[in-house]
Motif scaffolding. Structure first.
Motif, short mmCIF file in Angstrom:
data_model
loop_
_atom_site.label_atom_id
_atom_site.label_comp_id
_atom_site.label_asym_id
_atom_site.label_seq_id
_atom_site.Cartn_x
_atom_site.Cartn_y
_atom_site.Cartn_z
N GLN B 10 53.71 -70.61 13.68
CA GLN B 10 53.35 -69.57 14.64
C GLN B 10 53.36 -70.13 16.06
OE1 GLN B 10 52.54 -66.08 13.90
NE2 GLN B 10 53.07 -66.21 16.07
N ASP B 60 54.00 -63.96 13.09
CA ASP B 60 54.13 -62.77 13.95
C ASP B 60 55.31 -62.97 14.87
OD1 ASP B 60 50.59 -63.07 14.27
OD2 ASP B 60 51.72 -61.82 12.87
N LYS B 66 51.41 -59.61 16.41
CA LYS B 66 50.26 -60.49 16.62
C LYS B 66 48.95 -59.68 16.60
CE LYS B 66 49.59 -64.63 19.42
NZ LYS B 66 50.32 -65.66 18.71
N SER B 69 48.17 -58.70 13.19
CA SER B 69 47.67 -59.88 12.46
C SER B 69 46.20 -60.10 12.73
CB SER B 69 48.43 -61.13 12.88
OG SER B 69 49.65 -61.19 12.21
N ARG B 73 43.31 -60.32 10.07
CA ARG B 73 42.34 -61.44 9.97
C ARG B 73 40.92 -60.90 9.90
NH1 ARG B 73 45.47 -64.79 13.38
NH2 ARG B 73 44.31 -64.21 15.23
N THR B 127 50.97 -65.14 3.55
CA THR B 127 50.18 -64.79 4.73
C THR B 127 48.88 -65.58 4.80
OG1 THR B 127 48.97 -63.04 3.59
CG2 THR B 127 51.08 -62.45 4.60
#
Lengths: 277, 358
Positions: B10, B60, B66, B69, B73, B127
């Motif tokens: 990333q 991402d 992002k 994501s 999270r 992931t």
């Protein structure tokens, strides 16, 4: 696909689970290889969880050990009777005893200088001697009798209730001594059906006794708070529903529980039955 | 250099995106002019890299991804906590209806099974979000395993239980790249070290919090550990050690700076308070300096926050009772402005030094 590193970590974690469980279970087995004491307690000394403390969704059952301390304070007062698990300052836990239990002179002096309850001095773990239905309980009953005969401000009925409670309802389990060596204590208290040893904590505190500040020991807590009831004895306590038992509605039916203390001083229930009313 | 973790991939993708933006800006401003072939070669190379990382690590690719994501999270974190709570209450709901042998078997199998499930999920989950859920459940199952054995057999509570819990959490954290479990493991380790420190001094282990100095050895261990263990493969782990180390060091110090009677030091309470106040101010300032020097933003931020907490608790001690409230908060505001000025000067100094080094 698991990598080699992941596989190794998995094996290590599995081993950790296995070893941890093995250590615990071996310890339990070791504890039960020998019985150091066996006490036949009743609903007075082992209480079912009360409703307000009950965890509504907890299907497990553990009985609360109601231990008491006969306070050194010789003044008779209303709150001196019957209260269990709140600790206390017994006559025998004086400065000499505290030093024998490992408190240094500096620590005791620090507690005395503070002039307060000495809360800032941490507790130490020691061995406590529990006496069941013995001389200390008889002394507590005598004290309650003397209180009930006092011409005090509280009415006679209340004082009579205190005596009756002490004779018929309050726990007969008292902390009567402390030490660091189980062998030495066993020599002093050989009766295994009346005396049990448990781990507990004591703390030096300042207590104003007739206006002279003295450092005495306070029994803070006993390591055994609750004793789990195995499934085979649950029917004895079938009156307890989820969420505990409400003693405000009616008294719990009488029962007897045999508690055995093992080599590591950890207890377990070896028998339980309803007693006659 | 091929990235070996999602975090590294990333970071590389973010660097590529930043480079592309900067290159576009330089071309628009006429600073740099690439030929069509060069531009195409760079674009093709970067596209291939990003596609490769997306395939292998599910990174991402853009700002929108992002943001999604981040949402994933948060969902993963709250889901992990909720599932862990569910396991906890599930045990309590039914455990009383089983015999002791069955209880022991269920607890052990739950621990082992959830652990195996975590690693199986990890092998299929690029992931990492589902792995985090499973890892938390496995950790809670193991904690329950030991804790409930203690309840079933009326075992005397011991601080030694923290050690296998810490080890288990750390194993899972490093294997599955789970910072949440690293934090859990660190907390267990701190509890164990602090409790042991207390018992060595003679106090009952469960009361280790009554002497805040018991936390200092644990703080030292946390601050030194990332210096001796390379965390290049685990970005984000070293900052967690440092932040927890600073909190474990300075929060107890803050308590002692206000309640000196809780100290082991056999001195007057006021002297102890004064000592820890000075130590707190100096220590947090030193943390900020060190963080700036070593380029550890986590240490800088933690140091600043802790310094401000120390400062404001002193302001409260000195002035809350004697000053009118509007004046008290005005002074707080002024102190914040002063800190801003100081940090701006420090930043300018840092920039000058960087230019000098370049």
């Amino acid at each position: 696909m698991m990598t080699r590193a992941s596989r190794n970590t998995l094996i290590a974690a599995l081993a950790l689970i296995a070893i941890s469980n093995a250590v615990v279970l071996v310890g339990v087995a070791y504890n039960r290889t020998e019985s150091t004491s066996t006490l036949r307690l009743t609903q007075r000394e082992l209480t079912v969880p009360s409703q307000w403390r009950g965890f509504r969704e907890d299907s497990g059952l553990a009985l609360g050990l109601q231990w008491r301390v006969l306070e050194a304070d010789k003044d008779l007062h209303y709150f001196g009777f019957g209260y269990a698990r709140s600790g206390g300052t017994p006559e025998w836990l004086d400065k000499t005893k505290l030093e024998a239990l490992g408190f240094t002179a500096t620590q005791l002096e620090k507690a005395r200088r503070s002039g307060e309850s000495g809360w800032e001095q941490p507790s130490r773990e020691v061995l406590l001697v529990l006496e069941f239905d013995g001389p200390v309980y008889q002394a507590s009953v005598e004290r309650a009798k003397r209180y009930s005969e006092l011409p005090s401000a509280r009415d006679a009925k209340e004082r009579k209730n205190i005596l009756e409670r002490e004779q018929r309802k309050s726990s007969r389990l008292f902390v009567v001594d402390a030490g660091l060596d189980a062998e030495a204590l066993r020599t002093k208290y050989p009766d295994r059906s009346r005396y049990a040893f448990v781990r507990g904590q004591v703390q030096p505190r300042v207590q104003d006794i007739r206006s002279s500040a003295k450092v005495r020991g306070f029994v803070t807590d006993v390591g055994v708070q609750e004793i789990s009831v195995p499934l085979e004895f649950r029917e004895v306590f079938d009156f307890v529903q989820y969420g505990g038992y409400s003693s405000s509605r009616t008294e719990s039916p009488p029962y007897e529980v045999t508690v055995t203390f093992g080599k590591r001083l950890e207890p377990w229930i070896s028998a339980a039955s309803r007693a006659k009313q | 250099m091929n990235p070996t973790s999602r975090a590294e991939a990333q970071q590389r993708a973010d660097e590529i995106r930043t480079f592309q933006k900067e290159l576009s800006l330089l071309e628009r401003e006429g600073v740099l002019k690439l030929s069509d072939a060069q531009r195409q070669a760079i674009a093709d190379h970067h596209a291939s890299l990003v596609a490769q990382y997306a395939q292998a690590f599910d990174i991402d690719r853009n700002v929108q991804a992002k943001q999604l994501s981040l949402g994933m999270r948060i969902a993963s974190f709250t889901g992990a906590l909720a599932l862990a709570a569910s396991v906890f209450f599930l045990f309590y709901q039914f455990w009383g209806e089983f015999s002791v042998a069955a209880q022991v078997a269920i607890l052990t199998i739950a621990s082992l099974g959830s652990l195996i499930a975590t690693f199986l999920i990890q092998s299929r989950d690029e992931t990492g979000y589902f792995t985090k859920l499973a890892g938390m459940v496995a950790f809670v199952c193991f904690v329950l395993n030991i804790a409930m054995l203690g309840q079933i057999f009326n075992i005397t509570p011991s601080d030694k239980a923290f050690l296998p819990w810490a080890a288990f959490a750390m194993l899972l954290a490093y294997s599955c790249d789970l910072r949440l479990l690293l934090a859990a493991g660190i907390l267990c380790l701190v509890a164990f070290i602090a409790a042991r420190t207390g018992t060595w001094v003679g106090m009952y282990w469960l009361h280790f919090g009554e002497r805040p100095e018991n936390f200092f050895p644990a703080a030292l261990a946390l601050l030194l550990l990332p210096q001796f263990i390379n965390h290049l493969r685990f970005p984000g782990f070293a900052p967690i050690y440092r932040v927890f180390g600073l909190l474990t060091l300075f929060l107890p110090m803050l308590v002692l700076a206000n309640w000196g009677r809780l100290s082991y030091l056999d001195l007057d309470h006021q002297i102890v308070k004064g000592f820890y106040q000075v130590l707190g101010f100096a220590g947090t300032a030193a943390a900020v300096w060190l963080g700036v020097r070593r380029q550890w933003p986590d240490v800088v931020n933690s140091g600043v926050v802790l310094f401000v907490i120390f400062l404001y608790t002193k302001f409260y001690d000195w002035w809350w009772e004697i000053m009118p409230k509007y004046l008290f908060f005005f002074v707080l505001g002024l102190s914040a402005i002063l800190l801003l000025v100081v940090f701006r000067r420090l930043r300018a100094l840092g920039a000058k030094q960087s230019r000098g080094e370049a």
